[in-house]
Design an enzyme around this catalytic site. Structure first.
Site, PDB file in Angstrom:
ATOM      1  N   LYS A  89       0.863  -1.190   0.000  1.00  0.00           N
ATOM      2  CA  LYS A  89       0.000   0.000   0.000  1.00  0.00           C
ATOM      3  C   LYS A  89       0.887   1.223   0.000  1.00  0.00           C
ATOM      4  O   LYS A  89       1.837   1.313   0.782  1.00  0.00           O
ATOM      5  CB  LYS A  89      -0.869   0.005   1.277  1.00  0.00           C
ATOM      6  CG  LYS A  89      -1.801   1.195   1.371  1.00  0.00           C
ATOM      7  CD  LYS A  89      -3.064   0.978   0.571  1.00  0.00           C
ATOM      8  CE  LYS A  89      -3.854   2.259   0.313  1.00  0.00           C
ATOM      9  NZ  LYS A  89      -3.419   2.982  -0.907  1.00  0.00           N
ATOM     10  N   GLN A 110       7.319   3.806   3.918  1.00  0.00           N
ATOM     11  CA  GLN A 110       5.901   3.439   3.924  1.00  0.00           C
ATOM     12  C   GLN A 110       5.647   2.158   4.722  1.00  0.00           C
ATOM     13  O   GLN A 110       4.606   2.025   5.364  1.00  0.00           O
ATOM     14  CB  GLN A 110       5.436   3.256   2.470  1.00  0.00           C
ATOM     15  CG  GLN A 110       3.930   3.292   2.293  1.00  0.00           C
ATOM     16  CD  GLN A 110       3.376   4.705   2.190  1.00  0.00           C
ATOM     17  OE1 GLN A 110       3.926   5.540   1.511  1.00  0.00           O
ATOM     18  NE2 GLN A 110       2.279   4.970   2.878  1.00  0.00           N
ATOM     19  N   LYS A 113       5.462   3.289   8.339  1.00  0.00           N
ATOM     20  CA  LYS A 113       4.311   4.177   8.518  1.00  0.00           C
ATOM     21  C   LYS A 113       3.024   3.365   8.544  1.00  0.00           C
ATOM     22  O   LYS A 113       2.176   3.534   9.422  1.00  0.00           O
ATOM     23  CB  LYS A 113       4.275   5.166   7.352  1.00  0.00           C
ATOM     24  CG  LYS A 113       3.107   6.129   7.384  1.00  0.00           C
ATOM     25  CD  LYS A 113       2.893   6.848   6.056  1.00  0.00           C
ATOM     26  CE  LYS A 113       4.154   7.469   5.514  1.00  0.00           C
ATOM     27  NZ  LYS A 113       3.877   8.383   4.375  1.00  0.00           N
ATOM     28  N   LYS A 125       5.397   1.736  -3.095  1.00  0.00           N
ATOM     29  CA  LYS A 125       5.348   3.110  -3.638  1.00  0.00           C
ATOM     30  C   LYS A 125       5.618   3.042  -5.124  1.00  0.00           C
ATOM     31  O   LYS A 125       6.288   2.116  -5.597  1.00  0.00           O
ATOM     32  CB  LYS A 125       6.425   3.963  -2.976  1.00  0.00           C
ATOM     33  CG  LYS A 125       6.185   5.456  -3.082  1.00  0.00           C
ATOM     34  CD  LYS A 125       5.249   5.931  -1.983  1.00  0.00           C
ATOM     35  CE  LYS A 125       4.805   7.350  -2.166  1.00  0.00           C
ATOM     36  NZ  LYS A 125       4.094   7.833  -0.971  1.00  0.00           N
ATOM     37  N   GLY A 164      -2.633   8.389  -4.203  1.00  0.00           N
ATOM     38  CA  GLY A 164      -1.962   9.597  -4.681  1.00  0.00           C
ATOM     39  C   GLY A 164      -0.709   9.924  -3.890  1.00  0.00           C
ATOM     40  O   GLY A 164      -0.409   9.325  -2.864  1.00  0.00           O
ATOM     41  N   ASP A 165       0.044  10.855  -4.411  1.00  0.00           N
ATOM     42  CA  ASP A 165       1.196  11.474  -3.743  1.00  0.00           C
ATOM     43  C   ASP A 165       1.438  12.763  -4.546  1.00  0.00           C
ATOM     44  O   ASP A 165       0.504  13.256  -5.200  1.00  0.00           O
ATOM     45  CB  ASP A 165       2.409  10.522  -3.753  1.00  0.00           C
ATOM     46  CG  ASP A 165       3.532  10.962  -2.806  1.00  0.00           C
ATOM     47  OD1 ASP A 165       3.436  10.700  -1.596  1.00  0.00           O
ATOM     48  OD2 ASP A 165       4.501  11.604  -3.261  1.00  0.00           O
ATOM     49  N   THR A 208      -4.443  13.538   5.340  1.00  0.00           N
ATOM     50  CA  THR A 208      -3.030  13.662   5.709  1.00  0.00           C
ATOM     51  C   THR A 208      -2.807  14.951   6.501  1.00  0.00           C
ATOM     52  O   THR A 208      -2.157  14.951   7.553  1.00  0.00           O
ATOM     53  CB  THR A 208      -2.133  13.617   4.462  1.00  0.00           C
ATOM     54  OG1 THR A 208      -2.538  12.523   3.648  1.00  0.00           O
ATOM     55  CG2 THR A 208      -0.683  13.455   4.845  1.00  0.00           C
ATOM     56  N   ASN A 239      -2.057  19.140  -1.562  1.00  0.00           N
ATOM     57  CA  ASN A 239      -3.078  18.471  -0.775  1.00  0.00           C
ATOM     58  C   ASN A 239      -2.764  18.473   0.721  1.00  0.00           C
ATOM     59  O   ASN A 239      -3.606  18.843   1.551  1.00  0.00           O
ATOM     60  CB  ASN A 239      -3.241  17.028  -1.291  1.00  0.00           C
ATOM     61  CG  ASN A 239      -4.159  16.219  -0.411  1.00  0.00           C
ATOM     62  OD1 ASN A 239      -3.724  15.482   0.464  1.00  0.00           O
ATOM     63  ND2 ASN A 239      -5.457  16.381  -0.594  1.00  0.00           N
ATOM     64  N   SER A 376      -6.781   5.805   3.796  1.00  0.00           N
ATOM     65  CA  SER A 376      -6.845   4.918   2.628  1.00  0.00           C
ATOM     66  C   SER A 376      -7.246   3.507   3.058  1.00  0.00           C
ATOM     67  O   SER A 376      -8.037   2.840   2.379  1.00  0.00           O
ATOM     68  CB  SER A 376      -5.477   4.849   1.937  1.00  0.00           C
ATOM     69  OG  SER A 376      -5.261   5.966   1.112  1.00  0.00           O
TER      70      SER A 376
HETATM   71  P1  NDP Z   1       0.828  17.845  -4.091  1.00  0.00           P
HETATM   72  O1  NDP Z   1       1.278  17.509  -5.442  1.00  0.00           O
HETATM   73  O2  NDP Z   1      -0.622  18.047  -3.837  1.00  0.00           O
HETATM   74  O3  NDP Z   1       1.567  19.153  -3.572  1.00  0.00           O
HETATM   75  C1  NDP Z   1       2.954  19.216  -3.502  1.00  0.00           C
HETATM   76  C2  NDP Z   1       3.361  20.598  -3.037  1.00  0.00           C
HETATM   77  O4  NDP Z   1       4.753  20.610  -2.763  1.00  0.00           O
HETATM   78  C3  NDP Z   1       3.118  21.657  -4.092  1.00  0.00           C
HETATM   79  O5  NDP Z   1       2.885  22.892  -3.466  1.00  0.00           O
HETATM   80  C4  NDP Z   1       4.456  21.651  -4.833  1.00  0.00           C
HETATM   81  O6  NDP Z   1       4.755  22.853  -5.519  1.00  0.00           O
HETATM   82  C5  NDP Z   1       5.408  21.458  -3.685  1.00  0.00           C
HETATM   83  N1  NDP Z   1       6.654  20.830  -4.160  1.00  0.00           N
HETATM   84  C6  NDP Z   1       6.784  19.636  -4.760  1.00  0.00           C
HETATM   85  N2  NDP Z   1       8.049  19.411  -5.078  1.00  0.00           N
HETATM   86  C7  NDP Z   1       8.729  20.487  -4.673  1.00  0.00           C
HETATM   87  C8  NDP Z   1      10.083  20.838  -4.722  1.00  0.00           C
HETATM   88  N3  NDP Z   1      10.993  20.031  -5.268  1.00  0.00           N
HETATM   89  N4  NDP Z   1      10.449  22.034  -4.196  1.00  0.00           N
HETATM   90  C9  NDP Z   1       9.518  22.854  -3.661  1.00  0.00           C
HETATM   91  N5  NDP Z   1       8.219  22.558  -3.585  1.00  0.00           N
HETATM   92  C10 NDP Z   1       7.830  21.393  -4.082  1.00  0.00           C
HETATM   93  O7  NDP Z   1       1.400  16.690  -3.156  1.00  0.00           O
HETATM   94  P2  NDP Z   1       0.944  16.270  -1.690  1.00  0.00           P
HETATM   95  O8  NDP Z   1       0.471  17.430  -0.918  1.00  0.00           O
HETATM   96  O9  NDP Z   1       0.073  15.087  -1.819  1.00  0.00           O
HETATM   97  O10 NDP Z   1       2.330  15.738  -1.092  1.00  0.00           O
HETATM   98  C11 NDP Z   1       3.214  16.588  -0.364  1.00  0.00           C
HETATM   99  C12 NDP Z   1       4.142  15.749   0.494  1.00  0.00           C
HETATM  100  O11 NDP Z   1       3.364  14.978   1.413  1.00  0.00           O
HETATM  101  C13 NDP Z   1       4.989  14.738  -0.267  1.00  0.00           C
HETATM  102  O12 NDP Z   1       6.230  14.597   0.404  1.00  0.00           O
HETATM  103  C14 NDP Z   1       4.207  13.447  -0.129  1.00  0.00           C
HETATM  104  O13 NDP Z   1       5.039  12.317  -0.255  1.00  0.00           O
HETATM  105  C15 NDP Z   1       3.691  13.595   1.281  1.00  0.00           C
HETATM  106  N6  NDP Z   1       2.516  12.816   1.629  1.00  0.00           N
HETATM  107  C16 NDP Z   1       1.362  12.878   0.910  1.00  0.00           C
HETATM  108  C17 NDP Z   1       0.273  12.159   1.311  1.00  0.00           C
HETATM  109  C18 NDP Z   1      -1.033  12.251   0.617  1.00  0.00           C
HETATM  110  O14 NDP Z   1      -1.982  11.647   1.094  1.00  0.00           O
HETATM  111  N7  NDP Z   1      -1.162  13.000  -0.477  1.00  0.00           N
HETATM  112  C19 NDP Z   1       0.309  11.250   2.470  1.00  0.00           C
HETATM  113  C20 NDP Z   1       1.561  11.311   3.199  1.00  0.00           C
HETATM  114  C21 NDP Z   1       2.604  12.055   2.764  1.00  0.00           C
HETATM  115  P3  NDP Z   1       4.505  22.932  -7.105  1.00  0.00           P
HETATM  116  O15 NDP Z   1       3.023  22.899  -7.283  1.00  0.00           O
HETATM  117  O16 NDP Z   1       5.154  24.183  -7.518  1.00  0.00           O
HETATM  118  O17 NDP Z   1       5.180  21.710  -7.684  1.00  0.00           O
HETATM  119  O1  2IT Z   2       3.119   8.890   1.572  1.00  0.00           O
HETATM  120  C1  2IT Z   2       1.969   8.457   1.774  1.00  0.00           C
HETATM  121  O2  2IT Z   2       1.657   7.896   2.829  1.00  0.00           O
HETATM  122  C2  2IT Z   2       0.963   8.649   0.725  1.00  0.00           C
HETATM  123  N1  2IT Z   2       1.251   9.257  -0.300  1.00  0.00           N
HETATM  124  C3  2IT Z   2      -0.418   8.073   0.883  1.00  0.00           C
HETATM  125  C4  2IT Z   2      -0.424   6.624   0.503  1.00  0.00           C
HETATM  126  C5  2IT Z   2      -1.767   5.965   0.480  1.00  0.00           C
HETATM  127  O3  2IT Z   2      -1.776   4.792   0.074  1.00  0.00           O
HETATM  128  O4  2IT Z   2      -2.773   6.557   0.839  1.00  0.00           O
END
Ligand code: NDP
Ligand code: 2IT
Length: 444
Positions: A89, A110, A113, A125, A164-165, A208, A239, A376
């Protein structure tokens, strides 16, 4: 050389040019030293060697055609890391920086976690070096269809369940799901983060970010404090960032800054999230726009400067290694008291050391951002049961999971002689369940 050092040095020799994977493995295995010392049988069973080697790595070609008729080829990945406690997952990341090292670091994190959530999910992943920025909806759809045409052979509701991520949200999950269903002729919970009309769960979008704030609130509560009146800096504006900011504000905090990969906005009156949502979720535009729409707000080019803004609580919610040692020192100098990681591995190893030495309460990603994958797993449960829970039910379960994670990692740190070190505590609490399951299942 002790067992941990030996496994780390073999890992680096066998997997050269994978710096993010080395970094995550170093953080995790160093935290596990007291566990393997207590359990010499783990070394005899080569448990750590097996733990750091993915069960399966799938790499594939993703060809697609853009709106102008040009053909492009991207790399696709799915790392099925560990299925000891449940089906693989973990999310899919679409970002030009994606490579095997990044997917492996994310997959390794992961595993622990997912174990910390207390739910039966293994670790995996995937993703692609595809850049969704500036692409039309049709281009995104064609890319997702091509990606899933190969991926669908390797996943399944009881095998591997992606989500997603970075760069993969509701739109992408929809296109991916549509193609899976079309090829496999099954309407099942094979992806999470689905839309509410086709099997998705309430709260998954917010999970998240909300979970990050719930666990931070628990850490504050344990110290007789709360979010009320605190100044908070949230990096990112995707997100995780948006819903962390939303929940922090609802608990009485003032979120003063956010960024995207071009630069940050500072609004001393408190960020107006309806404006951020309009720009980022609806228009898919740049955060720079915020300063032209909100009077008194400032925009600064570049990301690093965000960490020079004084705050009580920092919530890094963008990407790996966004806080290095230098940024950590500035945050500490400006009085930060809590750092909770919404992103995966946003603080580098030096940054973690700076925070811990300064007595900052540091909540590591695998605990702090586990609310997304936990929800999830709740989506998977609802899909299997062919039923839906209300927003309040899912939110209450999420909160309960985050509170439990806080106390489990706190207790594990105490039990293994490193009280207050939540990096070690989270690694230990997550690992013990996986290790016990792996030992019970023999050499596989
Ligand atoms: P999104 O794509 O929704 O948003 C990512 C954000 O981070 C955007 O604002 C983006 O800016 C910025 N970003 C990405 N790469 C860079 C970079 N290299 N330098 C500066 N800013 C950057 O992703 P999420 O919000 O889903 O994910 C954000 C983090 O949270 C990641 O590390 C992800 O692995 C982690 N995560 C996500 C989960 C989820 O459920 N979605 C769960 C657990 C962890 P821009 O739009 O300009 O690219
Ligand atoms: O980093 C993470 O935990 C995620 N992007 C969410 C993974 C998931 O299966 O919901």
């Amino acid at each position: 050389m002790d067992y941990v050092e030996r496994v780390l040095s073999e890992l680096k020799a066998k997997n050269p040019n994978e710096p993010e994977f080395h970094q995550a493995a170093t953080e995790i295995l160093n935290g596990l030293r007291p566990v393997v010392e207590k359990h010499p049988e783990y070394e005899k069973a080569a448990l750590l060697e097996r733990f750091v080697e993915p069960e399966r790595v799938v790499m594939f070609r993703v060809p697609w055609v853009d709106d102008a008729g040009s053909v492009h080829v991207n790399k696709g990945y799915r790392v099925q890391f560990n299925s000891a406690i449940g089906p693989y997952k973990g999310g899919l990341r679409f970002h030009p920086s994606v490579n095997l090292s990044i997917i492996k670091f994310l997959g390794l994190e992961q595993i622990l976690k997912n174990s910390l959530t207390g739910l039966p999910i293994g670790g995996g992943k995937g993703g692609s070096d595809f850049d969704p920025k500036g692409k039309s909806d049709n281009e995104i759809m064609r890319f997702c269809q091509s990606f899933m045409t190969e991926l669908c052979r390797h996943i399944g509701q009881d095998t591997d369940v992606p989500a997603g991520d970075i760069g993969v949200g509701g739109r992408e999950v929809g296109y991916l799901f549509g193609q899976y269903k079309r090829i496999r002729n099954e309407h099942v919970g094979v992806l999470t983060g689905r839309g509410l009309t086709y099997g998705g769960s309430l709260v998954r979008t917010e999970a998240t970010g909300y979970g990050l704030v719930y666990i931070t609130a628990e850490a504050l509560k344990a110290r007789g404090d709360s979010f009320e009146g605190k100044t908070v800096v949230v990096s990112g504006s995707g997100n995780v960032a948006i819903y962390a900011a939303e929940k922090a504000q609802s608990l009485g905090a003032k979120v003063v800054a956010m960024y995207d990969s071009n630069g940050y906005v500072y609004d001393k009156e408190g960020i107006k999230l309806d404006v951020i949502k309009q720009i980022k979720e609806i228009e898919r535009a740049r955060i720079k726009e915020y300063a032209s729409r909100v009077k008194g707000a400032e925009y600064h080019e570049g990301c690093k400067g965000i960490w020079t803004i004084p705050c009580d609580i920092a919530l890094p919610c963008a990407t790996q290694n966004e806080i290095d040692g230098a940024s950590a020192r500035i945050l500490v100098k400006n009085g930060v008291k809590y750092v909770a990681e919404g992103a995966n591995m946003p603080t580098d190893l030096e940054g973690i050391e700076v925070f811990q030495k300064a007595g900052v309460v540091f909540l590591p990603a695998k605990a702090a951002n586990a609310g997304g994958v936990a929800t999830s797993a709740l989506e998977m449960a609802q899909s299997s049961g062919r039923l839906f829970w209300t927003f309040e039910e899912v939110d209450a379960k999420l909160k309960n999971i985050m509170v439990n994670i806080y106390h489990n990692m706190d207790a594990a740190a105490k039990e293994y002689g490193c009280e207050g070190d939540y990096v070690a505590g989270a690694n230990i609490a997550g690992f013990i369940k996986v290790a016990t399951a792996m030992m019970a299942q023999g050499v596989v």
